[in-house]
Design a protein around this motif. Structure first.
Motif, PDB file in Angstrom:
ATOM      1  N   TYR A 110       0.831  -1.204   0.000  1.00  0.00           N
ATOM      2  CA  TYR A 110       0.000   0.000   0.000  1.00  0.00           C
ATOM      3  C   TYR A 110       0.865   1.254   0.000  1.00  0.00           C
ATOM      4  CZ  TYR A 110      -3.234   3.591   1.609  1.00  0.00           C
ATOM      5  OH  TYR A 110      -3.963   4.743   1.734  1.00  0.00           O
ATOM      6  N   ARG A 111       1.917   1.237   0.820  1.00  0.00           N
ATOM      7  CA  ARG A 111       2.804   2.395   0.893  1.00  0.00           C
ATOM      8  C   ARG A 111       3.531   2.612  -0.442  1.00  0.00           C
ATOM      9  NH1 ARG A 111       4.287   4.461   5.777  1.00  0.00           N
ATOM     10  NH2 ARG A 111       6.365   4.929   4.971  1.00  0.00           N
ATOM     11  N   VAL A 112       3.945   1.534  -1.091  1.00  0.00           N
ATOM     12  CA  VAL A 112       4.601   1.650  -2.386  1.00  0.00           C
ATOM     13  C   VAL A 112       3.623   2.175  -3.429  1.00  0.00           C
ATOM     14  CG1 VAL A 112       5.664   0.332  -4.265  1.00  0.00           C
ATOM     15  CG2 VAL A 112       6.315  -0.128  -1.901  1.00  0.00           C
ATOM     16  N   TYR A 113       2.385   1.713  -3.361  1.00  0.00           N
ATOM     17  CA  TYR A 113       1.356   2.184  -4.302  1.00  0.00           C
ATOM     18  C   TYR A 113       1.106   3.680  -4.120  1.00  0.00           C
ATOM     19  CZ  TYR A 113      -3.276   2.971  -6.282  1.00  0.00           C
ATOM     20  OH  TYR A 113      -4.349   3.487  -6.984  1.00  0.00           O
ATOM     21  N   ARG A 114       1.034   4.119  -2.858  1.00  0.00           N
ATOM     22  CA  ARG A 114       0.778   5.534  -2.592  1.00  0.00           C
ATOM     23  C   ARG A 114       1.970   6.412  -2.966  1.00  0.00           C
ATOM     24  NH1 ARG A 114      -3.135   7.244   0.963  1.00  0.00           N
ATOM     25  NH2 ARG A 114      -2.355   9.294   0.323  1.00  0.00           N
ATOM     26  N   GLU A 115       3.184   5.981  -2.584  1.00  0.00           N
ATOM     27  CA  GLU A 115       4.382   6.772  -2.868  1.00  0.00           C
ATOM     28  C   GLU A 115       5.615   5.880  -2.802  1.00  0.00           C
ATOM     29  OE1 GLU A 115       6.681   8.552  -4.229  1.00  0.00           O
ATOM     30  OE2 GLU A 115       5.437  10.322  -3.783  1.00  0.00           O
ATOM     31  N   PRO A 116       6.083   5.410  -3.951  1.00  0.00           N
ATOM     32  CA  PRO A 116       7.229   4.482  -3.957  1.00  0.00           C
ATOM     33  C   PRO A 116       8.555   5.142  -3.611  1.00  0.00           C
ATOM     34  CG  PRO A 116       6.600   5.029  -6.193  1.00  0.00           C
ATOM     35  CD  PRO A 116       5.551   5.641  -5.308  1.00  0.00           C
ATOM     36  N   ARG A 117       8.592   6.469  -3.543  1.00  0.00           N
ATOM     37  CA  ARG A 117       9.861   7.170  -3.338  1.00  0.00           C
ATOM     38  C   ARG A 117      10.171   7.430  -1.863  1.00  0.00           C
ATOM     39  NH1 ARG A 117       8.951  12.344  -7.011  1.00  0.00           N
ATOM     40  NH2 ARG A 117       6.993  12.266  -5.827  1.00  0.00           N
ATOM     41  N   ARG A 118       9.506   6.730  -0.958  1.00  0.00           N
ATOM     42  CA  ARG A 118       9.770   6.899   0.479  1.00  0.00           C
ATOM     43  C   ARG A 118      10.917   5.995   0.918  1.00  0.00           C
ATOM     44  NH1 ARG A 118       5.743   9.385   3.518  1.00  0.00           N
ATOM     45  NH2 ARG A 118       3.764   9.733   2.435  1.00  0.00           N
ATOM     46  N   LEU A 119      11.844   6.555   1.698  1.00  0.00           N
ATOM     47  CA  LEU A 119      12.939   5.755   2.241  1.00  0.00           C
ATOM     48  C   LEU A 119      12.427   4.723   3.231  1.00  0.00           C
ATOM     49  CD1 LEU A 119      15.970   5.253   2.445  1.00  0.00           C
ATOM     50  CD2 LEU A 119      16.089   7.041   4.188  1.00  0.00           C
ATOM     51  N   SER A 120      11.362   5.049   3.961  1.00  0.00           N
ATOM     52  CA  SER A 120      10.816   4.119   4.954  1.00  0.00           C
ATOM     53  C   SER A 120      10.270   2.845   4.311  1.00  0.00           C
ATOM     54  CB  SER A 120       9.712   4.802   5.771  1.00  0.00           C
ATOM     55  OG  SER A 120       8.702   5.318   4.921  1.00  0.00           O
ATOM     56  N   ASN A 121       9.964   2.887   3.024  1.00  0.00           N
ATOM     57  CA  ASN A 121       9.512   1.669   2.339  1.00  0.00           C
ATOM     58  C   ASN A 121      10.563   0.566   2.412  1.00  0.00           C
ATOM     59  OD1 ASN A 121       7.166   2.961   1.616  1.00  0.00           O
ATOM     60  ND2 ASN A 121       7.794   3.384  -0.481  1.00  0.00           N
ATOM     61  N   ALA A 122      11.835   0.965   2.422  1.00  0.00           N
ATOM     62  CA  ALA A 122      12.917  -0.016   2.495  1.00  0.00           C
ATOM     63  C   ALA A 122      12.858  -0.793   3.803  1.00  0.00           C
ATOM     64  CB  ALA A 122      14.265   0.690   2.359  1.00  0.00           C
ATOM     65  N   VAL A 123      12.540  -0.100   4.892  1.00  0.00           N
ATOM     66  CA  VAL A 123      12.450  -0.762   6.194  1.00  0.00           C
ATOM     67  C   VAL A 123      11.252  -1.708   6.224  1.00  0.00           C
ATOM     68  CG1 VAL A 123      12.189  -0.390   8.676  1.00  0.00           C
ATOM     69  CG2 VAL A 123      13.572   1.196   7.319  1.00  0.00           C
ATOM     70  N   TRP A 124      10.123  -1.260   5.686  1.00  0.00           N
ATOM     71  CA  TRP A 124       8.935  -2.120   5.645  1.00  0.00           C
ATOM     72  C   TRP A 124       9.194  -3.374   4.805  1.00  0.00           C
ATOM     73  CZ3 TRP A 124       4.772  -2.018   8.606  1.00  0.00           C
ATOM     74  CH2 TRP A 124       4.464  -0.835   9.282  1.00  0.00           C
ATOM     75  N   LEU A 125       9.941  -3.242   3.729  1.00  0.00           N
ATOM     76  CA  LEU A 125      10.276  -4.406   2.900  1.00  0.00           C
ATOM     77  C   LEU A 125      11.095  -5.409   3.703  1.00  0.00           C
ATOM     78  CD1 LEU A 125      10.518  -5.977   0.242  1.00  0.00           C
ATOM     79  CD2 LEU A 125      12.477  -4.521  -0.340  1.00  0.00           C
ATOM     80  N   LEU A 126      12.097  -4.926   4.432  1.00  0.00           N
ATOM     81  CA  LEU A 126      12.952  -5.832   5.197  1.00  0.00           C
ATOM     82  C   LEU A 126      12.158  -6.514   6.311  1.00  0.00           C
ATOM     83  CD1 LEU A 126      15.871  -6.787   5.265  1.00  0.00           C
ATOM     84  CD2 LEU A 126      16.313  -5.066   7.029  1.00  0.00           C
ATOM     85  N   VAL A 127      11.261  -5.781   6.963  1.00  0.00           N
ATOM     86  CA  VAL A 127      10.426  -6.374   8.013  1.00  0.00           C
ATOM     87  C   VAL A 127       9.518  -7.451   7.419  1.00  0.00           C
ATOM     88  CG1 VAL A 127       8.593  -5.913   9.687  1.00  0.00           C
ATOM     89  CG2 VAL A 127      10.512  -4.322   9.483  1.00  0.00           C
TER      90      VAL A 127
END
Length: 337
Positions: free
Chosen positions: A16-33
């Protein structure tokens, strides 16, 4: 079952976060989790198979240990290659310095565990290990999501393409920059074949050790590649990625170009450029050109350091938190003793 539900929930949040805005650095942390909980779920499923779970855990533990112990030597070897091929600038020595720092940390940790009985020294080493672990986790998340992001938005249709400069050798375009220009030229040829009047913006000022501006050298390179001069706009003031993006979009606006924008850089630089474009509120996509494999470790380390510096307050707070725990425990132990 619990790990599976958590993994599914975290994965949905990540998507959902990637769909809303893929350019967030925090997306990297959510991916690893998400990957971590997915791994735990797969491990828990082994109980229902004839494969011994202890064997699997032991295999991955040994593999992780070998990779961890081999990492410093791999970084040092890469640093030697960078020193020989790319020169002696600090930016080219990051993998060498990182490898030496890791090796020093390993030796210090082993020596402290084996021979040191001073609680303060032990606490200091624990703090260093925790902080190093924090950065290792962040770097892993950054590399994984950078690889994923570079494949998310491979859209090459645009009304204008911004080619980010990366430095010259005198007045000559080096291979790193040439790869970006070749990618931009490819985009122009495709657009021309489709009937579009794509404009290329070459962005880069003149460094102290350069004989001309990057924009002039880049423009000459593109013209030799068959791109007509009228399809090229020169932005010859920028010296940073931030300025590349801002000055180029201002130049396009001055020429009446307000449509879809695409930035071209090298693949290791794609995600940081995208994060920066989001912070600048610029609606553009970023694509990457290929980079020599030996260049990648130092390049990703450089990008990682640059991103850390942009979020220095958060990282400083986490380092203080991680670094203060062990000394506080040592203080309590000393006081009670």
């Amino acid at each position: 079952m619990g790990f599976g539900l958590v993994a599914a929930a975290v994965t949905l949040i990540f998507l959902y976060r990637v769909y809303r805005e893929p350019r967030r650095l925090s997306n990297a942390v959510w991916l690893l989790v998400a990957l971590g909980f997915a791994g735990l779920w797969l491990l828990s499923r082994l109980r229902d198979t004839p494969i011994p779970i202890d064997l699997v855990v032991g295999f991955f533990a040994v593999l992780a240990l070998l990779l961890t112990l081999g990492l410093p030597f791999a970084l040092i070897a890469n640093g030697a290659v960078m020193w020989r091929r790319e020169g002696h600038r600090l930016a080219n020595l990051l993998s060498l310095l990182a490898g030496l720092a890791l090796l020093l940390l390993y030796v210090t940790t082993v020596y402290t565990i084996a021979f040191v009985r001073n609680p303060w020294v032990f606490a200091s080493v624990v703090s260093m290990v925790l902080i190093a672990g924090y950065f290792a986790v962040l770097f892993t998340a950054f590399v994984l999501y950078s690889a994923l992001y570079s494949r998310l938005g491979r859209r090459t249709r645009a009304d204008a393409v911004i080619v980010l400069g990366s430095g010259l050798i005198g007045d000559r375009v080096p291979p790193l920059l040439a790869a970006r220009l070749d990618k931009a030229a490819e985009c122009h040829r495709r657009a021309t074949a489709a009937g579009s009047d794509l404009v290329l913006v070459v962005s880069g000022g003149q460094g102290e050790d350069e004989d001309t501006s990057e924009a002039d050298a880049m423009s000459a390179y593109l013209r030799r590649a068959g791109i007509p001069a009228e399809a090229i706009l020169l932005e010859d003031k920028a010296t940073t990625t931030d300025q590349n993006l801002r000055y180029s979009t201002d130049l396009l606006a001055a020429h009446g170009r307000h449509g879809r924008l695409l930035a071209v850089t090298n693949n290791y630089h794609v995600f940081r450029t995208a994060v920066l474009s989001r912070r600048l509120k610029l609606p553009l996509d970023v694509i990457g050109a290929r980079t020599a494999s030996y260049f990648m470790p130092s390049a990703f380390l450089r990008e990682f350091v640059a991103l850390l510096s942009e979020y220095w307050r958060t990282n400083l707070a986490v380092c203080v938190l991680l670094g203060s725990g062990a000394p506080l425990l040592a203080l309590l132990a000393t006081t009670n003793g």
